[in-house]
Scaffold this motif. Structure first.
Motif: not given
Length: 275
Positions: A215-216, A219-223, A232-238
């Motif tokens: 999951r992290v 999140a790193r990829t999405l960031i 907040t959206d990235i955390g939910q998407d991850a």
């Protein structure tokens, strides 16, 4: 050459390594249950005297071949915490990136014995790996080296009777769905406790630890891909169910908050585009 080039644009984390001449290649279909990719870092001259890259744990392991001195040095990395890879002078490295559990199946390495360590080819005491090192030393072309590594790994599949076991079957669902482990494992012919033991032996992490690592990683990829998007959206998407949970686990694994990580990535992007 059997390996197919994987475009860097598909992964922002790898895309940021262009200054190292970084490329990824897909392994043959027969190896994909255990091998994520091959990678190459090849650069005659670095932009700086020394370059360091942060390496984050995701449950996978890597076998690295360093051709800096023509005769390759081999190191097996089973990273459990954040680390650094240092590059100096010219770069000429290749790597086999194993999925979680892949090195157990193909190399016969129990993770409790190697997790968190860096082991040389001599430390691993694998005669076939020493032979591979000698053969790679005779080759200079990437395609020849990849073909030889393909064959070596396929031979390991046969020798070790590698199979697509419970862990390989469970990994995609464990990583990509919100279902709890109890639901995912209820159709397996082993108990939850036996499954936990298999994960510790073959992966070095519990199923829930591995889920958080991935999951992290998402999140790193999405960031990296969407630096302007709300965290907040990235955390939910991850896959994190609230912001506090996201920040806590992200910091525990990376040593940074999501905001600090985004600030560092944006600084890297800005510096790379300066004239």
């Amino acid at each position: 050459m059997s390996a197919k080039l994987l475009p860097n644009v598909s992964d922002a984390l790898f895309k940021s390594l262009g200054h190292l001449g970084f490329q990824r290649f897909a392994p043959p279909l027969q190896l994909r249950p255990w091998v994520q990719c091959y990678w190459i870092a090849r650069q005659d001259r670095l932009p700086e005297a020394s370059v360091s890259e942060t390496v984050y744990p995701d449950g996978g392991t890597t076998l690295v071949f360093n051709f800096a001195n023509d005769y390759p040095d081999i190191t097996f990395f089973a990273t459990q915490t954040v680390g650094k890879m240092i590059f100096q002078g010219s770069v000429n490295r290749m790597g086999i990136r194993f999925h979680p559990g892949g090195a157990f199946q193909l190399l016969g390495l129990g993770m409790p014995d190697v997790i968190g360590t860096e082991l040389s080819a001599d430390d691993l005491s694998m005669h076939s790996l020493l032979q591979l090192r000698d053969q790679l030393a005779e080759l200079s072309h990437v395609s020849q080296r990849l073909t030889l590594i393909d064959q070596w790994l396929l031979d390991r599949v046969k020798k070790n009777n590698a199979n697509i076991g419970f862990i390989q079957q469970l990994l995609p669902q464990l990583i990509l769905t919100p279902q709890p482990l109890e639901q995912l494992s209820e159709h397996l012919p082993i108990s939850r406790r036996q499954l936990e033991r298999k994960f510790q032996l073959e992966v070095g992490f519990s199923p829930n630890q591995l889920k958080q690592l991935h999951r992290v990683k998402i999140a790193r990829t999405l960031i990296s891909q969407r630096p302007e998007q709300s965290l907040t959206d990235i955390g939910q998407d991850a896959g994190f169910y609230d912001q506090a949970h996201f920040i806590r686990h992200f910091h525990k694994i990376t040593g940074q908050t999501p905001g600090e990580y985004r600030q560092r990535k944006m600084s890297q992007i800005y510096n790379s585009t300066k004239p």
